[in-house]
Design an enzyme around this catalytic site. Structure first.
Site, PDB file in Angstrom:
ATOM      1  N   GLY A  33      -2.525  18.059  -7.039  1.00  0.00           N
ATOM      2  CA  GLY A  33      -3.886  17.952  -7.559  1.00  0.00           C
ATOM      3  C   GLY A  33      -3.972  18.515  -8.953  1.00  0.00           C
ATOM      4  N   GLY A  34      -5.191  18.618  -9.466  1.00  0.00           N
ATOM      5  CA  GLY A  34      -5.375  19.086 -10.826  1.00  0.00           C
ATOM      6  C   GLY A  34      -5.030  20.550 -11.021  1.00  0.00           C
ATOM      7  N   GLY A  36      -3.130  22.446  -8.535  1.00  0.00           N
ATOM      8  CA  GLY A  36      -2.055  22.950  -7.702  1.00  0.00           C
ATOM      9  C   GLY A  36      -1.344  21.867  -6.930  1.00  0.00           C
ATOM     10  N   LYS A  53      -0.664  25.957  -0.124  1.00  0.00           N
ATOM     11  CA  LYS A  53      -1.176  25.457  -1.397  1.00  0.00           C
ATOM     12  C   LYS A  53      -0.711  26.378  -2.522  1.00  0.00           C
ATOM     13  CE  LYS A  53      -5.437  24.231  -3.840  1.00  0.00           C
ATOM     14  NZ  LYS A  53      -6.907  24.112  -3.733  1.00  0.00           N
ATOM     15  N   ASP A 153     -17.338  20.307  -4.146  1.00  0.00           N
ATOM     16  CA  ASP A 153     -16.304  19.335  -4.523  1.00  0.00           C
ATOM     17  C   ASP A 153     -16.004  18.387  -3.368  1.00  0.00           C
ATOM     18  OD1 ASP A 153     -14.611  18.178  -6.391  1.00  0.00           O
ATOM     19  OD2 ASP A 153     -12.905  19.451  -5.885  1.00  0.00           O
TER      20      ASP A 153
END
Length: 411
Positions: A33-34, A36, A53, A153
């Site tokens: 993702g942006g 991680g 994560k 989000d």
């Protein structure tokens, strides 16, 4: 140690088999993702697989503030998700480990795929699955909001669909609790623009109603296969979220159509609550209404429970539109007969031409309105976009034909 540029950020390139926190051995990468990357890992202490994560921390010069912000954000995600770890529709967080100054979040390993991946593969979801997804996410939001947490989000990438038909909300990385300090990126807010509520774009305080707008965008994309506000440029996307209505849905039944439309209201006070939306899904009521404002405690007025959502059966609405369209059609036919009468009896009269011209224009208007009411199948009244798409294509050709007919035959 290896480094790589990812998304404009210089990050350490982590390798499989690395042991995190002396316990979690990285097995393979699950997604990126942006901020991680998510790994499949093996918990050496318990002998089970988990998801870990990895939060990327920038190492270029001048990034100390962003470095601290991402550490705080990771701790916040773990804290907020831990408050909701027992909810059946939220991915549980088990642990957070800080190693070499970087946070790693340990969570349940989900055997499945994200809603974003499913939509990329299948195009769109069937209506029953969209309704089931809506119910699960609403229950997850209800628990989060009750705990004072706003997700901020909600989008297809953060909705997981498991192999045993579970629907889970994940990634509380930018969620805020009532006691949290507000975090923003440099020069803006955190989040995915096309799923962000208009009030957040205006810099207003995060509210639970913002999650409901994001849910509406997510459900729209699930049922239609396209995002309602995604445009070619970020600026155009911002304008679409703030100013434009979504295109009418083609694949949603009346219940889902009215529900999603209500969730996408531009003003937060016009959106339904989680409870009323869940009630609509349970009762399959085709119309969702915004909650009535509660009376002020100072007024002394008794608090009356809100009335159930208004019901407007789809069949009744359809019959009403057909009747209305039929009246316009009959009016147009009557005006044609009148025009023919004027031509046959008063063809040489000077006033025949202007009268027939007005009649021709009215015929075009009535026929255009008839077609609009016949073809409009969405909830409520036809919007201006429908007027432009159905009425004008009928009105202008008919007006032109009648103008030529009058000019040639009545000149």
């Amino acid at each position: 140690m290896n480094w790589a540029w990812i998304g404009g950020t210089l990050v350490e390139e982590t390798q499989p088999e690395r042991i995190i926190g002396g316990r979690y051995r990285l097995v393979g990468q699950l997604g990126v993702g942006g901020f991680g990357r998510v790994w499949k890992a093996h918990d050496e202490a318990l002998g089970v697989h988990v998801a870990v994560k990895e939060v990327w921390l920038p190492h270029q010069a001048g990034s100390d503030a962003e470095h601290r912000e991402r550490v705080v954000r990771a701790a916040r995600e773990a804290r907020n998700a831990a408050r909701l770890r027992d909810h059946p529709h939220i991915v549980a967080v088990h642990d957070v480990v800080v190693e070499d100054g970087a946070p790693w979040i340990v969570m349940r390993l989900v055997d499945g795929e994200s809603l974003e991946e499913r939509l990329r593969a299948d195009g769109r979801l069937p209506a029953p699955l969209v309704a089931e997804t809506a119910t699960a996410l609403l229950k997850a939001l209800k628990a989060a909001h009750a705990a004072g947490i706003v997700h901020r989000d909600l989008k297809p990438a953060n909705v997981m669909l498991t192999g045993d038909d579970q629907i889970l909300l994940t990634d509380f990385g930018i969620a805020v609790h009532e006691t949290d300090t507000r975090l923003t990126t440099t020069g803006g807010v955190i989040g995915s623009v096309e799923y962000m509520a208009p009030e957040r774009l205006n810099g207003l305080q995060d509210q639970a109603a913002g999650d409901l707008f994001s849910l509406g965008v997510t459900l729209y994309e699930a049922i239609e296969g396209v995002s309602p506000f995604r445009r070619e440029t970020p600026t155009a996307t911002l304008a679409a979220v703030a100013l434009h209505d979504p295109p009418p849905m083609q694949h949603a039944d009346p219940v889902l159509a009215s529900l999603i439309t209500a969730l996408l209201a531009k003003k937060p006070e016009d959106r339904p609550t989680v409870e009323s939306t869940l009630a609509v899904l349970r009762a399959r009521t085709p119309t969702v209404t915004a909650p009535a404002p509660a009376p002020s405690p100072a007024s002394g007025a008794p608090v009356v429970p809100p009335a159930p959502p208004a019901v407007a059966p789809a069949g009744t609405a359809r019959v009403g539109r057909v009747i209305t369209g039929s009246w316009f059609l009959l009016a147009g036919i009557g005006l044609i007969a009148f025009g023919c009468y004027m031509f046959s009896t008063e063809g040489g009269w000077e006033g025949a031409y202007p009268i027939s011209a007005v009649t021709a224009a009215l015929v075009a208007v009535f026929f255009g309105l008839a077609v609009m009411f016949y073809r409009w199948t969405g909830p409520g009244r036809p919007s201006f976009r429908i007027v432009g798409g159905l009425f004008f294509p009928v009105f202008f050709p008919l007006a032109a034909i009648w103008a030529v007919w009058n000019a040639v035959l009545l000149a």
